[in-house]
Design a protein around this motif. Structure first.
Motif, short mmCIF file in Angstrom:
data_model
loop_
_atom_site.label_atom_id
_atom_site.label_comp_id
_atom_site.label_asym_id
_atom_site.label_seq_id
_atom_site.Cartn_x
_atom_site.Cartn_y
_atom_site.Cartn_z
N UNK A 106 0.84 -1.20 0.00
CA UNK A 106 0.00 0.00 0.00
C UNK A 106 0.88 1.25 0.00
N UNK A 107 1.95 1.23 0.77
CA UNK A 107 2.87 2.37 0.80
C UNK A 107 3.49 2.61 -0.58
N UNK A 142 1.37 6.08 -7.25
CA UNK A 142 0.23 6.76 -7.87
C UNK A 142 0.17 8.24 -7.47
N UNK A 143 0.07 8.50 -6.18
CA UNK A 143 -0.11 9.89 -5.72
C UNK A 143 1.21 10.67 -5.85
N UNK A 144 2.30 10.07 -5.36
CA UNK A 144 3.58 10.75 -5.47
C UNK A 144 4.03 10.93 -6.90
N UNK A 145 3.80 9.91 -7.71
CA UNK A 145 4.16 10.01 -9.13
C UNK A 145 3.36 11.07 -9.85
N UNK A 146 2.08 11.19 -9.49
CA UNK A 146 1.24 12.22 -10.11
C UNK A 146 1.73 13.61 -9.72
N UNK A 147 2.06 13.79 -8.43
CA UNK A 147 2.56 15.10 -7.99
C UNK A 147 3.89 15.44 -8.67
N UNK A 206 4.19 12.51 -18.52
CA UNK A 206 3.72 11.12 -18.55
C UNK A 206 4.89 10.15 -18.42
N UNK A 207 6.00 10.46 -19.05
CA UNK A 207 7.19 9.61 -18.96
C UNK A 207 7.76 9.62 -17.54
N UNK A 208 7.74 10.78 -16.88
CA UNK A 208 8.21 10.86 -15.50
C UNK A 208 7.33 10.01 -14.60
N UNK A 209 6.01 10.08 -14.80
CA UNK A 209 5.10 9.30 -13.97
C UNK A 209 5.31 7.81 -14.19
N UNK A 210 5.48 7.39 -15.41
CA UNK A 210 5.71 5.97 -15.69
C UNK A 210 7.04 5.51 -15.09
N UNK A 211 8.07 6.31 -15.22
CA UNK A 211 9.37 5.96 -14.65
C UNK A 211 9.32 5.89 -13.14
N UNK A 212 8.61 6.82 -12.52
CA UNK A 212 8.50 6.79 -11.07
C UNK A 212 7.71 5.57 -10.61
N UNK A 213 6.69 5.20 -11.36
CA UNK A 213 5.88 4.03 -11.03
C UNK A 213 6.75 2.77 -11.03
N UNK A 214 7.61 2.64 -12.02
CA UNK A 214 8.52 1.49 -12.08
C UNK A 214 9.48 1.53 -10.90
N UNK A 215 10.02 2.69 -10.58
CA UNK A 215 10.97 2.81 -9.48
C UNK A 215 10.31 2.49 -8.14
#
Length: 96
Positions: free
Chosen positions: A4-5, A11-16, A49-58
């Motif tokens: 969950x963390x 999701x939330x941190x990547x969006x911000x 969008x690329x930053x969000x996808x990269x952060x999601x993977x990380x």
């Protein structure tokens, strides 16, 4: 609880982070490359969008969850500071 963390960080941190990066690029790209403001906004949004996808993977990498939140906090502070420096703030908007 760790999943969950990580999900919240992704999701939330990547969006911000993606939103701040898109705003920063929308301000900086027209200044650096003599683009129109509309082109800067479109390119900044696409790179966001690329930053969000990269952060999601990380966020789901084998790094401890606490370190992911630390990196997220640092990244958000740095991008926010850069955005404030280039004039992207509501209190003191750039002169037109």
């Amino acid at each position: 609880m760790t999943v969950i963390s990580r999900l919240l960080a992704a999701v939330v941190g990547g969006y911000a982070l993606a939103s701040l990066c898109a705003a920063l690029l929308a301000f900086v790209l027209p200044l650096l490359f003599a683009l129109t403001l509309a082109d800067g906004v479109v390119i900044g949004t696409m790179l966001g969008f690329a930053v969000h996808a990269g952060w999601f993977v990380f966020a789901f990498s084998p790094v401890p969850a606490g370190r992911i939140w630390l990196w997220l906090t640092v990244a958000l502070c740095v991008v926010s500071l850069l955005l404030w420096i280039v004039g992207g703030n509501a209190l003191f908007p750039p002169a037109s």
